[in-house]
Design a protein around this motif. Structure first.
Motif: not given
Length: 517
Positions: A223-224, A332-337, A346-347, A351-352
């Motif tokens: 959760c960073t 904002m970093n828009v997207g997903q891992v 688990v993110a 973080s996820q």
């Protein structure tokens, strides 16, 4: 044998996870009682604390934790939310706005009429299709009424959500979680190169804090935030950007005075290169501008937001300097891992992944991820497995990735269907062909005047947004061919429905009167 779950990072996402997982793991079977939940966070890393909105999912969380609205709403300056008004996303309808309600049991009759009107409109009949006309929640929002009935009045089942101060919510959940047995450690991960140690199999072995303390766990929750120190940096999981689908990469937040009467809706107003939010809290108003830095500089975005929020005559040089000091700029970093669960990490939260807050889905996705993780952790398959839990991880990852993609498609549709012509930003969004095949199939069906419900269900898209929400969006934008018939439904039918909604609305209390001030 005790298992340790270590949540790295606090904030709303971290403390939601701590509260819910501690609650679930304690009440489940004997194997679940082995877990000790610990959260470590740095006191040096603050929370932005802008006004934030939710979906009805947040009510479910507090119900699960047996926390009353009277307790948490007052502590978090929270207010009620009937839905979202979208303003100026179109240029060609009579009002250039529409309301997106949360579908409720009460809406069964009027929602059926709404869908029927859409069908008639597709056939060329000139009939009203604006969502505001058909939903009780829209009427409540228009008149600053709460979703709670007055004392002594019959209960009418409505789905609703909240606005709240995210920093206060994180602090509130932290107090509740620690009182319930969650271990809380204050410390920052060391900046030393080997602060995060790995096992030979690539799993995280331990974390070193700047205090010198070493922390170990069987399972880590990252959760960073956008840093994603565990999943992305330590384990090398790649990030999949949605930048080609969603252009916005920046935001500005600024508070203003409390509104009176207090609205019971979020307002999302389209501006030149994005949109502005207005979130009414008990003690102030949260405002912000989500925009694309490709089309607008931070300074120009500031100026546009200030002009949107404040009266022009109040924007003196001194006032502008004060606002610039208060404004919080966010990247904002828009997207997903690519994988939300990899190895023993688990993110969760930023973080996820992140999808811009247009439909207030951030905490909804956090909650869904926690629920899915809980189901795995208490399952016999997980607790009896010695080594091979990869199938469980794979199913988990597929589910969460699909949820992110489903939310993305719905948000992209807002931009794809806009009709604004006043800036290149809106034109480029409308012309953007980089959309998913699923969204493309929905829009093709709509433009062919077919029932999109069948397409949505076949593509399993209704678990993210129900059919009625898609119709509200597309009909709210006026996305129809010109009417070819003067035929109208008898006026008494519409009047009867309006009276039905207005009579029901008389049961509901003004928003200000039901807040726990």
């Amino acid at each position: 044998m005790q298992k340790n779950l270590l949540i790295v990072g606090g904030g709303t996402a971290g403390w939601m996870a701590a509260s819910l997982l501690n609650h679930y793991l304690k009440r489940q079977g004997s194997s679940a009682h082995q877990w000790q939940v610990t959260l470590v966070e740095s006191p040096q890393i603050g929370i932005i604390g802008v006004g934030e909105g939710s979906t009805p999912q947040l009510k479910r969380m507090f119900d699960e934790l047996d926390i009353s609205e009277a307790e948490w709403m007052n502590a978090c300056s929270a207010s009620y939310k009937n839905g979202i008004s979208f303003i100026n996303w179109t240029e060609h309808t009579s009002s250039n706005r529409y309301f997106h309600p949360f579908p409720s049991p009460f809406d069964r009759q009027t929602a059926a009429a709404f869908l029927y009107h859409n069908k008639l409109r597709m056939q060329g009949m000139d009939v009203p299709v604006e969502p505001d006309t058909f939903f009780l929640s829209a009427y409540l929002a228009e008149h600053a009424l709460s979703p709670k009935t007055q004392v002594g009045k019959p209960q009418i089942p409505l789905n609703y959500a909240y606005h709240f101060d995210s920093a206060k919510l994180g602090n509130f959940l932290a107090e509740k979680a620690t009182a319930a047995g969650v271990k809380h450690i204050q410390g920052k991960i060391s900046s030393e190169k080997n602060a995060i140690a790995l096992h030979e199999n690539g799993h995280i072995k331990s974390l070193a804090l700047d205090t010198g303390e070493m922390l170990q766990a069987d399972l880590f929750l990252d959760c960073t935030g956008f840093q994603s120190l565990l999943l992305q940096k330590a384990l090398g999981v790649k990030f999949e950007s949605f930048a080609n689908n969603l252009f916005n990469d920046s935001a500005i937040a600024i508070p203003s005075e409390r509104l009176s009467p207090l609205p019971s809706e979020t307002r999302a107003t389209a501006l030149s290169a994005g949109w502005a939010w207005q979130i009414p809290l008990q003690n102030r108003t949260g405002n912000g501008y989500v925009y694309s830095s490709k089309y607008l500089s931070a300074e120009a975005a500031e100026a546009e937001l200030f002009s949107h929020v404040f009266e022009p005559e109040t924007l003196t040089p001194n006032k502008l300097d004060e606002l610039r000091e208060q404004a919080k700029h966010l990247d904002m970093n828009v997207g997903q891992v690519e994988k939300h669960w990899h190895k023993n990490v688990v993110a969760l939260g930023l973080s996820q992944g992140f999808i811009e807050p247009l439909e207030a889905t951030a905490l909804h996705l956090v909650h869904e991820t926690i629920l899915k993780l809980k189901n795995v952790l208490v399952s016999d398959e997980y607790n009896q497995a010695v080594a091979d839990i990869e199938p469980l991880k794979s199913e988990f990852n597929d589910d969460i990735r699909s949820r992110f993609e489903g939310v993305r498609d719905y948000i992209v549709c807002h931009y794809k269907m806009n009709t604004r012509t006043d800036s290149q930003y809106w034109i480029d969004n409308r012309n953007n062909a980089d959309i998913s095949d699923k969204l493309g199939a929905v829009l093709q069906a709509w433009q062919s005047e077919k029932d999109i419900g069948e397409i949505l269900e076949r593509q399993q898209m209704t678990s993210y947004y129900p059919i009625i929400s898609w119709y509200c969006l597309l009909a709210g934008y006026g996305a129809f061919k010109p009417a070819t018939s003067e035929n109208r439904l008898p006026a008494h039918q519409l009047n009867q429905m309006r009276r039905f909604i207005e009579n029901a609305a008389q049961q509901f209390a003004p928003h200000d009167s039901v807040l726990h001030l």
